[in-house]
Design a protein around this motif. Structure first.
Motif, mmCIF file in Angstrom:
data_model
loop_
_atom_site.group_PDB
_atom_site.id
_atom_site.type_symbol
_atom_site.label_atom_id
_atom_site.label_comp_id
_atom_site.label_asym_id
_atom_site.label_seq_id
_atom_site.Cartn_x
_atom_site.Cartn_y
_atom_site.Cartn_z
ATOM 1 N N ALA A 1 0.829 -1.207 0.000
ATOM 2 C CA ALA A 1 0.000 0.000 0.000
ATOM 3 C C ALA A 1 0.860 1.252 0.000
ATOM 4 N N GLY A 2 1.900 1.261 0.807
ATOM 5 C CA GLY A 2 2.794 2.417 0.840
ATOM 6 C C GLY A 2 3.545 2.611 -0.460
ATOM 7 N N ARG A 3 3.982 1.514 -1.055
ATOM 8 C CA ARG A 3 4.719 1.593 -2.327
ATOM 9 C C ARG A 3 3.841 2.172 -3.426
ATOM 10 N N GLU A 4 2.587 1.708 -3.495
ATOM 11 C CA GLU A 4 1.688 2.193 -4.542
ATOM 12 C C GLU A 4 1.413 3.690 -4.392
ATOM 13 N N VAL A 5 1.208 4.148 -3.169
ATOM 14 C CA VAL A 5 0.892 5.568 -2.967
ATOM 15 C C VAL A 5 2.115 6.441 -3.206
ATOM 16 N N LEU A 6 3.284 6.014 -2.748
ATOM 17 C CA LEU A 6 4.495 6.806 -3.002
ATOM 18 C C LEU A 6 4.823 6.870 -4.489
ATOM 19 N N ALA A 7 4.478 5.829 -5.225
ATOM 20 C CA ALA A 7 4.740 5.822 -6.669
ATOM 21 C C ALA A 7 3.986 6.936 -7.374
ATOM 22 N N THR A 8 2.844 7.355 -6.837
ATOM 23 C CA THR A 8 2.088 8.450 -7.450
ATOM 24 C C THR A 8 2.835 9.772 -7.343
ATOM 25 N N GLN A 9 3.833 9.814 -6.457
ATOM 26 C CA GLN A 9 4.657 11.010 -6.284
ATOM 27 C C GLN A 9 6.047 10.832 -6.890
ATOM 28 N N GLY A 10 6.219 9.775 -7.674
ATOM 29 C CA GLY A 10 7.497 9.523 -8.327
ATOM 30 C C GLY A 10 8.566 8.987 -7.405
ATOM 31 N N VAL A 11 8.175 8.437 -6.260
ATOM 32 C CA VAL A 11 9.129 7.887 -5.298
ATOM 33 C C VAL A 11 8.981 6.374 -5.271
ATOM 34 N N GLU A 12 10.083 5.667 -5.488
ATOM 35 C CA GLU A 12 10.061 4.213 -5.437
ATOM 36 C C GLU A 12 10.377 3.755 -4.015
ATOM 37 N N LEU A 13 9.446 3.063 -3.404
ATOM 38 C CA LEU A 13 9.666 2.499 -2.077
ATOM 39 C C LEU A 13 10.152 1.066 -2.255
ATOM 40 N N THR A 14 11.410 0.823 -1.930
ATOM 41 C CA THR A 14 11.944 -0.528 -2.018
ATOM 42 C C THR A 14 11.644 -1.291 -0.731
ATOM 43 N N GLN A 15 11.761 -2.598 -0.800
ATOM 44 C CA GLN A 15 11.560 -3.405 0.406
ATOM 45 C C GLN A 15 12.580 -3.033 1.471
ATOM 46 N N GLU A 16 13.804 -2.743 1.052
ATOM 47 C CA GLU A 16 14.845 -2.363 2.004
ATOM 48 C C GLU A 16 14.484 -1.056 2.712
ATOM 49 N N ASP A 17 13.958 -0.089 1.944
ATOM 50 C CA ASP A 17 13.523 1.181 2.538
ATOM 51 C C ASP A 17 12.417 0.946 3.564
ATOM 52 N N PHE A 18 11.458 0.099 3.189
ATOM 53 C CA PHE A 18 10.334 -0.178 4.080
ATOM 54 C C PHE A 18 10.801 -0.827 5.376
ATOM 55 N N VAL A 19 11.663 -1.816 5.255
ATOM 56 C CA VAL A 19 12.168 -2.505 6.445
ATOM 57 C C VAL A 19 12.890 -1.526 7.362
ATOM 58 N N GLU A 20 13.746 -0.687 6.781
ATOM 59 C CA GLU A 20 14.499 0.258 7.604
ATOM 60 C C GLU A 20 13.586 1.289 8.263
ATOM 61 N N GLN A 21 12.698 1.881 7.475
ATOM 62 C CA GLN A 21 11.844 2.944 8.009
ATOM 63 C C GLN A 21 10.806 2.416 8.986
ATOM 64 N N VAL B 1 11.614 -13.166 20.252
ATOM 65 C CA VAL B 1 11.502 -12.660 18.881
ATOM 66 C C VAL B 1 11.368 -13.835 17.918
ATOM 67 N N VAL B 2 10.359 -13.752 17.063
ATOM 68 C CA VAL B 2 10.175 -14.733 15.986
ATOM 69 C C VAL B 2 10.293 -13.957 14.674
ATOM 70 N N PRO B 3 11.495 -13.838 14.124
ATOM 71 C CA PRO B 3 11.665 -13.040 12.902
ATOM 72 C C PRO B 3 10.961 -13.687 11.715
ATOM 73 N N ASN B 4 10.564 -12.832 10.766
ATOM 74 C CA ASN B 4 10.020 -13.340 9.509
ATOM 75 C C ASN B 4 10.903 -12.861 8.359
ATOM 76 N N GLU B 5 10.455 -13.108 7.145
ATOM 77 C CA GLU B 5 11.294 -12.786 5.979
ATOM 78 C C GLU B 5 11.650 -11.307 5.914
ATOM 79 N N LEU B 6 10.717 -10.444 6.261
ATOM 80 C CA LEU B 6 10.978 -9.015 6.199
ATOM 81 C C LEU B 6 11.847 -8.526 7.360
ATOM 82 N N SER B 7 11.656 -9.103 8.528
ATOM 83 C CA SER B 7 12.317 -8.557 9.725
ATOM 84 C C SER B 7 13.585 -9.294 10.128
ATOM 85 N N GLN B 8 13.958 -10.337 9.421
ATOM 86 C CA GLN B 8 14.981 -11.265 9.887
ATOM 87 C C GLN B 8 16.361 -10.645 10.098
#
Length: 212
Positions: A23-43, A180-187
């Motif tokens: 959802a965040g990636r799609e909305v940021l794309a409307t502003q010309g900003v690419e949200l990568t998975q790495e950006d999402f995990v960090e932020q 802590v039970v990490p998953n693919e995004l948080s590992q």
């Protein structure tokens, strides 16, 4: 003695963090900003900050409008399908009635309600603390401090189950032991404050039994 288990929701009980990223990636794309998975995990999962901080234009009205769009899109994705994570139902069923259990989540109440119209998980919990119930988001300890205050719990009588770096930090700052039970995004998060990092949610039962 362990009286209560405080469970995070997204990424621990249900597989929703990827939908929030979408959802965040799609909305940021409307502003010309690419949200990568790495950006999402960090932020989001590590810092507990907004992905909208990545916008070059930090106009408050624009961000408010984009946040509403993101929330609406996330709600729509949640209504399509929410997957309960592997091992969760069996683990909750085993622990139910043996200890008090509550959900302590960063989810807004509307999103939380949409998620759990589909899961049948709330039968296992005595209470829920959602984002509107406390002032400062994880990694601030406010969520867990609020849960303990509202339900008469002391840190030494509780254990927390989290998946993310920010959630682990929040619980540890509240003086709580964190599984802590990490998953693919948080590992790849920093889980140094954790009591223990587990390979599966199923391991929570044995850990709680040892602590009791």
């Amino acid at each position: 003695m362990i009286r209560a288990i405080l469970w995070d929701n997204d990424g621990v009980l249900v597989d929703t963090e990827g939908l929030y990223f979408q959802a965040g990636r799609e909305v940021l794309a409307t502003q010309g900003v690419e949200l990568t998975q790495e950006d999402f995990v960090e932020q989001s999962l590590q810092k507990g900050q907004s992905v909208f901080d990545l916008l070059p234009n930090q106009d408050a009205e624009l961000i408010d409008r984009l946040r509403l769009q993101r929330n609406a899109r996330y709600s729509a994705l949640l209504r399509e399908r929410v997957r309960v994570l592997d091992g969760v139902v069996e683990t909750l069923r085993t622990l139910h009635g043996r200890v008090l259990m509550g959900v302590v989540t960063g989810s807004r109440k509307d999103h939380f309600d949409i998620i759990h119209t589909q899961t049948n998980l709330l039968q296992f919990f005595e209470f829920v603390v959602v984002r509107e119930d406390y002032k400062q988001a994880k990694p601030h300890p406010d969520a867990y401090l609020t849960a303990m205050r509202l339900h008469g719990l002391e840190p030494e009588t509780c254990v927390v189950v989290e998946d993310s770096e920010r959630g682990c930090a929040a619980a540890a700052k509240a003086g709580l032991r964190v599984l802590v039970v990490p998953n693919e995004l948080s590992q790849h998060g920093d889980f140094s404050p954790a009591y223990k990092v587990l390979g599966s949610v199923r391991e929570v039962v044995d850990e709680v039994d040892q602590l009791r």
